[in-house]
Design an enzyme around this catalytic site. Structure first.
Site, PDB file in Angstrom:
ATOM      1  N   ASP A  36       0.810  -1.227   0.000  1.00 20.89           N
ATOM      2  CA  ASP A  36       0.000   0.000   0.000  1.00 20.89           C
ATOM      3  C   ASP A  36       0.840   1.273   0.000  1.00 20.89           C
ATOM      4  OD1 ASP A  36       1.065  -0.059   2.504  1.00 20.89           O
ATOM      5  OD2 ASP A  36      -0.837  -0.078   3.584  1.00 20.89           O
ATOM      6  N   GLN A  96      12.027  28.331   5.548  1.00 18.70           N
ATOM      7  CA  GLN A  96      10.758  28.794   6.129  1.00 18.70           C
ATOM      8  C   GLN A  96      10.939  29.019   7.636  1.00 18.70           C
ATOM      9  OE1 GLN A  96       7.192  26.788   4.847  1.00 18.70           O
ATOM     10  NE2 GLN A  96       8.162  26.081   2.967  1.00 18.70           N
ATOM     11  N   ASP A 168      22.544  38.274  -1.599  1.00 19.58           N
ATOM     12  CA  ASP A 168      21.419  38.971  -0.953  1.00 19.58           C
ATOM     13  C   ASP A 168      21.840  39.378   0.460  1.00 19.58           C
ATOM     14  OD1 ASP A 168      21.124  36.679   0.667  1.00 19.58           O
ATOM     15  OD2 ASP A 168      19.638  35.819  -0.692  1.00 19.58           O
ATOM     16  N   LYS A 191      18.853  42.056  -3.434  1.00 24.57           N
ATOM     17  CA  LYS A 191      17.932  41.169  -4.156  1.00 24.57           C
ATOM     18  C   LYS A 191      16.510  41.313  -3.643  1.00 24.57           C
ATOM     19  CE  LYS A 191      17.276  36.520  -3.017  1.00 24.57           C
ATOM     20  NZ  LYS A 191      17.739  35.144  -2.798  1.00 24.57           N
ATOM     21  N   ARG A 193      12.920  39.076  -3.937  1.00 26.92           N
ATOM     22  CA  ARG A 193      12.323  37.843  -4.460  1.00 26.92           C
ATOM     23  C   ARG A 193      10.931  38.124  -4.987  1.00 26.92           C
ATOM     24  NH1 ARG A 193      13.273  32.758  -5.034  1.00 26.92           N
ATOM     25  NH2 ARG A 193      15.230  32.657  -3.895  1.00 26.92           N
ATOM     26  N   ASP A 217      26.788  31.707  -1.293  1.00 23.95           N
ATOM     27  CA  ASP A 217      25.421  31.602  -0.776  1.00 23.95           C
ATOM     28  C   ASP A 217      25.304  30.302   0.018  1.00 23.95           C
ATOM     29  OD1 ASP A 217      22.823  32.309  -0.305  1.00 23.95           O
ATOM     30  OD2 ASP A 217      22.196  32.327  -2.401  1.00 23.95           O
ATOM     31  N   THR A 222      16.743  26.980  -7.580  1.00 20.49           N
ATOM     32  CA  THR A 222      16.387  27.102  -9.006  1.00 20.49           C
ATOM     33  C   THR A 222      17.433  27.887  -9.794  1.00 20.49           C
ATOM     34  OG1 THR A 222      15.216  29.203  -8.734  1.00 20.49           O
ATOM     35  CG2 THR A 222      13.943  27.187  -8.357  1.00 20.49           C
ATOM     36  N   GLY A 224      17.743  31.100  -9.649  1.00 16.98           N
ATOM     37  CA  GLY A 224      17.257  32.465  -9.905  1.00 16.98           C
ATOM     38  C   GLY A 224      18.105  33.524  -9.227  1.00 16.98           C
TER      39      GLY A 224
HETATM   40  C1  R5P Z   1      17.734  32.604   0.076  1.00 17.76           C
HETATM   41  O1  R5P Z   1      17.432  33.084   1.165  1.00 17.76           O
HETATM   42  C2  R5P Z   1      18.812  31.588  -0.048  1.00 17.76           C
HETATM   43  O2  R5P Z   1      19.930  31.951   0.680  1.00 17.76           O
HETATM   44  C3  R5P Z   1      19.207  31.364  -1.497  1.00 17.76           C
HETATM   45  O3  R5P Z   1      19.734  32.557  -2.035  1.00 17.76           O
HETATM   46  C4  R5P Z   1      18.040  30.962  -2.345  1.00 17.76           C
HETATM   47  O4  R5P Z   1      17.219  30.084  -1.636  1.00 17.76           O
HETATM   48  C5  R5P Z   1      18.479  30.305  -3.615  1.00 17.76           C
HETATM   49  O5  R5P Z   1      17.336  29.900  -4.312  1.00 17.76           O
HETATM   50  P1  R5P Z   1      17.278  30.030  -5.884  1.00 17.76           P
HETATM   51  O6  R5P Z   1      18.476  29.310  -6.422  1.00 17.76           O
HETATM   52  O7  R5P Z   1      15.974  29.361  -6.262  1.00 17.76           O
HETATM   53  O8  R5P Z   1      17.258  31.477  -6.217  1.00 17.76           O
END
Ligand code: R5P
Length: 306
Positions: A36, A96, A168, A191, A193, A217, A222, A224
């Site tokens: 299951d 989060q 950022d 930066k 978002r 970082d 992703t 971005g």
């Molecule tokens: C943001 O607070 C994190 O430190 C990263 O800069 C972010 O999560 C990277 O995510 P992505 O590659 O989607 O921009």
């Protein structure tokens, strides 16, 4: 006291490397599925009286990996383990760590509670997104630091003049910690978002003109953030190509194509999350195993009174 190293199914390769560093074989634990779809965990390793370290990275599918971690931990406790320490190289939901709109859950807190629900006694995390995440855990958190490993890797090929760039405001302290031992200045990209996969850069504070840039970082998801940061530093006269360093490389969604389209000398990440497939960009992976093994070694020594 006996030390036992166990692994969930999320990252057996890293678990084996940590085991090799500690000269500990991986304990026997079968992870299968009932018809299951429910997880069928069978812990064959004798853990009675043992200090158990259970490695499980919480990347996608985060919910599945999290449940596995809680179930294996519960099995250890029921079989009489003296303690269970969850070793979590990548902690999903760590971003989060605060409510932004006020309409969302505090994801880090929920995940921390779910880990504790498996009756984990202690957690080891590697390069947490923010120190605030520690406050979400009802159990003690130990920190493993991959930054010295990443610095050593980058230092071997450092070309001057260079500048460390935080993509950022949230990553400034990390960039400063990276730049200090290398004696490099720091610049910061402003930066904003727009969505989970889109960000906009508003400018850069600090001097990047004529310098080789190292963007630092905590994670690449992703890509971005990187697209915005690389474009911004180049617009402000930085030298191309750019080096990127991050503790966690998730590379989800459009990340591969985005990074492949950027002028990147190299993208250096740890193996806290396994990379599946072939990278379309110059990827260099530094093992986080020594940092995780160091913390485990220290915890074992302190519990045995050494
Ligand atoms: C943001 O607070 C994190 O430190 C990263 O800069 C972010 O999560 C990277 O995510 P992505 O590659 O989607 O921009």
């Amino acid at each position: 006291m006996r030390t036992v190293l166990l692994a969930g199914s999320s990252h057996p390769a890293l678990a084996k490397q940590v085991g090799a560093a500690l000269q500990l074989p991986l304990g026997r634990c079968d992870i299968e599925r009932f018809p299951d779809g429910e997880l069928n965990i069978q812990l064959h390793e004798p853990v009675r009286g043992a200090e158990v370290f259970l490695l499980q990275s919480l990347h996608a599918p985060v919910g599945e990996h999290l449940l596995e971690l809680a179930l294996i931990s519960d099995a250890c406790q029921r079989l009489g383990a003296s303690s269970v320490t969850a070793v979590v190289p990548y902690l999903g939901y760590a971003r989060q760590d605060r409510r932004v709109t006020g309409k969302e859950p505090l994801g880090s807190r929920v995940v921390a509670d779910l880990i504790a629900a498996g009756r984990v006694d202690r957690v080891v995390c590697l390069d947490l997104h923010s120190r605030a995440v520690e406050g979400c855990f009802p159990r003690p958190v130990e920190h493993a630091d991959a930054v010295p490993l990443l610095i050593a890797h980058v230092k071997a090929n450092l070309v001057l003049p260079a500048v460390v760039v935080s993509p950022d405001l949230g990553a400034v302290k990390r960039a400063e910690a990276f730049a200090r031992p290398l004696g490099l200045p720091v610049a910061v990209v402003h930066k904003q978002r727009i969505s989970g996969a889109e960000v906009k850069a508003m400018g850069v504070v600090g001097d990047v003109a004529g310098r080789h840039v190292i963007i630092v970082d905590d994670m690449i998801s992703t890509g971005g953030t990187l697209v915005a940061a690389v474009q911004t530093v180049l617009e402000h006269g930085a030298r191309s190509p750019v080096t990127v360093v991050a503790s966690h490389g998730l590379f989800v969604g459009p990340a591969q194509e985005r990074l492949a389209a950027l002028p990147l000398a190299r993208v250096v990440v740890t193996d806290s999350v396994p990379f599946i497939g072939k990278a379309l960009f110059p990827l260099e992976v530094v093992s986080a195993a020594p940092a995780l093994a160091d913390v485990i070694r220290r915890l074992v020594a302190s519990s045995s009174g050494n």
